[in-house]
Design an enzyme around this catalytic site. Structure first.
Site, PDB file in Angstrom:
ATOM      1  N   ARG A  68       0.875  -1.189   0.000  1.00  0.00           N
ATOM      2  CA  ARG A  68       0.000   0.000   0.000  1.00  0.00           C
ATOM      3  C   ARG A  68       0.906   1.231   0.000  1.00  0.00           C
ATOM      4  NH1 ARG A  68      -5.075   0.088   3.946  1.00  0.00           N
ATOM      5  NH2 ARG A  68      -5.914   1.372   2.267  1.00  0.00           N
ATOM      6  N   ASP A 115      -2.470   8.926   7.720  1.00  0.00           N
ATOM      7  CA  ASP A 115      -1.627   7.930   7.059  1.00  0.00           C
ATOM      8  C   ASP A 115      -0.248   8.475   6.732  1.00  0.00           C
ATOM      9  OD1 ASP A 115      -4.548   7.005   6.485  1.00  0.00           O
ATOM     10  OD2 ASP A 115      -3.225   5.278   6.278  1.00  0.00           O
TER      11      ASP A 115
HETATM   12  O1  MRU Z   1      -7.667   2.183   4.392  1.00  0.00           O
HETATM   13  P1  MRU Z   1      -7.402   2.124   5.857  1.00  0.00           P
HETATM   14  O2  MRU Z   1      -8.509   1.504   6.658  1.00  0.00           O
HETATM   15  O3  MRU Z   1      -6.046   1.501   6.150  1.00  0.00           O
HETATM   16  O4  MRU Z   1      -7.315   3.647   6.292  1.00  0.00           O
HETATM   17  C1  MRU Z   1      -7.002   3.941   7.619  1.00  0.00           C
HETATM   18  C2  MRU Z   1      -7.018   5.394   7.915  1.00  0.00           C
HETATM   19  O5  MRU Z   1      -7.210   6.221   7.057  1.00  0.00           O
HETATM   20  C3  MRU Z   1      -6.701   5.784   9.326  1.00  0.00           C
HETATM   21  O6  MRU Z   1      -7.371   6.950   9.684  1.00  0.00           O
HETATM   22  C4  MRU Z   1      -5.187   6.019   9.465  1.00  0.00           C
HETATM   23  O7  MRU Z   1      -4.476   4.938   8.960  1.00  0.00           O
HETATM   24  C5  MRU Z   1      -4.779   6.273  10.855  1.00  0.00           C
HETATM   25  S1  MRU Z   1      -4.918   4.830  11.859  1.00  0.00           S
HETATM   26  C6  MRU Z   1      -4.278   5.184  13.367  1.00  0.00           C
END
Ligand code: MRU
Length: 360
Positions: free
Chosen positions: A94, A243
């Site tokens: 990712r 992220d």
């Molecule tokens: O696609 P995801 O579920 O991995 O996205 C997660 C998020 O956007 C969260 O807000 C981010 O990773 C922060 S988690 C502490």
């Protein structure tokens, strides 16, 4: 407390055990991964998700991979070259969350800095120790940011959150949900509004589940209701995870975050981002440089197994968006609270930790 990622090693086996977040909340099941390839697949398919959690999973995947190489009789040099390739596989899983590449590089670096003449066993064990350290540090960082951030949340009223930035997304306790949890522990009594978070419903499935388990009042809303609730005066602040945070304070987070930040600004409501220092990427100068992952059309054209859009429809499905720093009221980190101008504050927390002003 729920643990999204675990690592197990005994005399015969080493594996990463992931709580399958696709099955929550209806089923609590686990997926076992033996190394980098299957962990990368699990990250892509979102068995494990959330920026810190995918970093931790990747770190343990390298530890497991190193252990298996050891069993095959690889030399320290062979092990290192194999693990470097395994790290690339994991990083590609990712692209948006910086924690993934950060954790992989940190585990590889621990191996590269082994003293000269170290055996393959020394290298493998060192990588395993580093992976465990990343996991344990993440929990400590979450607790620290919760202590800093809890005082920013209102005593009563409503707090909006988006996606899932809880224990499931981290080494435990959570980032944005950690701050919410801590605020509850110190006696604040607001209600949490959880956006369902289209298309994969992390808010409805995961955030609602976590908060209900803790007995924290949570109201599930559709993503499109958030601005209306602000207009009704029912939301006193929003808090989300991240992220990747660029050097200028631009924030990559789950798609829909930007709309919340803009709505907060329109209603004069604070918009907070809670993230560990491992999510801050000073090598990325602004959000324009962040690669936003695009995911498959079927995430939008189907709901569960049911088709909800016409066959052949064109789809655009970005998993994240970028919130410009000017919409962010403050970034809550494990080192303290950073306010604008973020470029200065973020550099301070990563370089000169002790000079940060931890007050609001
Ligand atoms: O696609 P995801 O579920 O991995 O996205 C997660 C998020 O956007 C969260 O807000 C981010 O990773 C922060 S988690 C502490």
């Amino acid at each position: 407390m729920v643990k999204a990622v675990k690592y197990e090693r005994n005399d015969t086996d080493a594996k990463v055990i992931l709580l399958d977040q696709r099955a929550l909340p209806s089923r609590v099941i686990f997926v076992k991964c033996l190394g980098a390839q299957d962990t990368a697949t699990a990250i892509k398919e979102m068995v494990v998700r959330g920026a810190p959690a995918i970093g931790i999973a990747a770190a343990y995947a390298l530890a497991a991979e190193a252990w298996h190489e050891l069993q095959r009789g690889s030399s320290a040099l062979e092990l290192l070259s194999h693990l470097t390739r395994a790290g690339e596989v994991l990083i590609r899983a990712r692209p948006t969350a910086v924690n993934l590449a950060w954790a992989v590089k940190r585990v590889l670096q621990s191996a590269l800095t082994c003293p000269e003449g170290s055996s393959a066993k020394d290298v493998a064990y060192r990588m395993e120790r580093e992976a465990k350290a990343i996991d344990e540090e993440d929990l400590r960082m979450n607790r620290a940011m919760a202590d800093f951030g809890a005082k920013l949340l209102p005593d009563q009223g409503g707090v909006l959150t988006h996606c899932n930035a809880g224990a499931l997304a981290t080494g435990g306790y959570g980032t944005a949900l950690g701050v919410i949890r801590r605020a509850y522990e110190i006696g604040k009594r607001f209600k949490v509004y959880a956006d369902e978070t289209r298309p994969l419903m992390q808010g409805a499935r995961l955030t609602a589940w976590e908060l209900m388990q803790d007995g924290i009042p949570v109201v599930l809303i559709t993503d499109s209701s958030a601005a209306y609730l602000m207009q009704l005066g029912r939301i006193q602040c929003a808090i989300v995870g991240a992220d990747r945070i660029a050097a200028n304070g631009d924030v990559a987070n789950k798609i829909g975050t930007y709309a919340i930040a803009v709505s907060c600004r329109a209603h004069g409501i604070p918009f907070y981002v809670a993230a560990p220092s491992s999510t801050v990427d000073l090598n990325t100068s602004s959000g324009r440089e962040i690669v936003v992952e695009e995911r498959s059309a079927t995430e939008i054209t189907t709901f569960g197994d049911v088709r909800i859009a016409p066959e052949g429809i064109e789809v655009f499905n970005p998993a994240f968006d970028i919130t410009p720093a000017r919409y962010v009221t403050a970034i809550i980190t494990d080192k303290g609270i950073v306010g604008p101008p973020f470029d200065h504050g973020l550099r301070q927390i990563l370089g000169m930790h002790d000079t940060v002003d931890a007050e609001e």
